[in-house]
Design an enzyme around this catalytic site. Sequence first.
Site, PDB file in Angstrom:
ATOM      1  N   ARG A  51       0.822  -1.335  -0.145  1.00  0.00           N
ATOM      2  CA  ARG A  51       0.145  -0.035  -0.038  1.00  0.00           C
ATOM      3  C   ARG A  51       0.870   1.333   0.058  1.00  0.00           C
ATOM      4  O   ARG A  51       1.858   1.488   0.591  1.00  0.00           O
ATOM      5  CB  ARG A  51      -0.876  -0.089   1.200  1.00  0.00           C
ATOM      6  CG  ARG A  51      -1.680  -1.171   1.692  1.00  0.00           C
ATOM      7  CD  ARG A  51      -2.373  -1.248   2.843  1.00  0.00           C
ATOM      8  NE  ARG A  51      -2.868  -2.641   3.194  1.00  0.00           N
ATOM      9  CZ  ARG A  51      -3.424  -2.894   4.331  1.00  0.00           C
ATOM     10  NH1 ARG A  51      -3.495  -1.789   5.257  1.00  0.00           N
ATOM     11  NH2 ARG A  51      -4.125  -3.957   4.611  1.00  0.00           N
ATOM     12  N   ASP A  53       0.397   5.417   0.839  1.00  0.00           N
ATOM     13  CA  ASP A  53      -0.685   6.305   1.606  1.00  0.00           C
ATOM     14  C   ASP A  53      -1.292   7.266   0.817  1.00  0.00           C
ATOM     15  O   ASP A  53      -0.646   7.561  -0.486  1.00  0.00           O
ATOM     16  CB  ASP A  53      -0.059   6.909   2.796  1.00  0.00           C
ATOM     17  CG  ASP A  53       0.201   5.736   3.768  1.00  0.00           C
ATOM     18  OD1 ASP A  53      -0.620   4.794   3.967  1.00  0.00           O
ATOM     19  OD2 ASP A  53       1.036   6.155   4.785  1.00  0.00           O
ATOM     20  N   ARG A 198       9.183   7.996   5.688  1.00  0.00           N
ATOM     21  CA  ARG A 198       8.987   9.349   6.051  1.00  0.00           C
ATOM     22  C   ARG A 198       9.489   9.780   7.255  1.00  0.00           C
ATOM     23  O   ARG A 198      10.099  11.014   7.536  1.00  0.00           O
ATOM     24  CB  ARG A 198       7.488   9.631   5.654  1.00  0.00           C
ATOM     25  CG  ARG A 198       6.873   9.198   4.382  1.00  0.00           C
ATOM     26  CD  ARG A 198       5.460   9.441   4.297  1.00  0.00           C
ATOM     27  NE  ARG A 198       4.702  10.619   4.940  1.00  0.00           N
ATOM     28  CZ  ARG A 198       3.480  10.996   5.048  1.00  0.00           C
ATOM     29  NH1 ARG A 198       2.730   9.918   4.670  1.00  0.00           N
ATOM     30  NH2 ARG A 198       3.236  12.026   5.505  1.00  0.00           N
TER      31      ARG A 198
END
Length: 245
Positions: A51, A53, A198
């Site tokens: 996945r 985001d 991140r």
Amino acid sequence: MRNIRLLIEYDGTKYNGWQRLGNTENTIQHKLENVLSLMSEEKIEIIGSGRTDAGVHALGQVANFHTRSALNTREILDYCNQYLPQDIVVKRVQEAEERFHARYNATSKKYMYRIWNSNIPTAFYRKYSYHVPGPLSIEKMRKASSYFIGNHDFQAFSSMKSKKKSTEREIYAIEIIKERERIDIFFHGNGFLHNMVRIITGTLIEIGQGKRKAEEIPIILEGRIREKAGVTAPAQGLFLYEVYY
């Protein structure tokens, strides 16, 4: 039943991420499944390598789906790129082995995070980079990145809520490349936790700014406390760069 493998590139700016959601059709997975279902006249469910985001991009997302369609791979490629939104592009279509699974068969992934390091922002990279004004010490960032290499518990560098799943991952390499105002950080590892890239990037930026020291990294890793690590860098600078099998 055929198993078809896709290589996909997308601009995630306006989407709610990769994964199909019950309360919105605004996801990459939904857009692909809708086009493929119309093409094959059957319900298609697509499996992604992982996945991404909301707001995150992909240069090399891999996915697969099963179909009874008789269209050849070139026809599937052309159909997808004719009817998908322009910010989602299928780069390659291949016949895959029956047991190929885009997520379970992946052995490692590479992500790229792009920083625009200049007092003047950029009009063209604004959707695809994080604007960081002021000087950044690439030398300090590279020193700090070396502490992440290897197998570690990355709980402090994740926003994952579940306490039951393992937070151990192995990072093989972190490469920081600076070209004028643009800084690209490449992360290659066997897997990544939610927001891990991140948060590591946000921490490296703080070290580059002189707000913290590179030598803090082993202490933060050992402490496993999210609040001790740096901020979460914005989504728009992150790209799923490549998936390895």
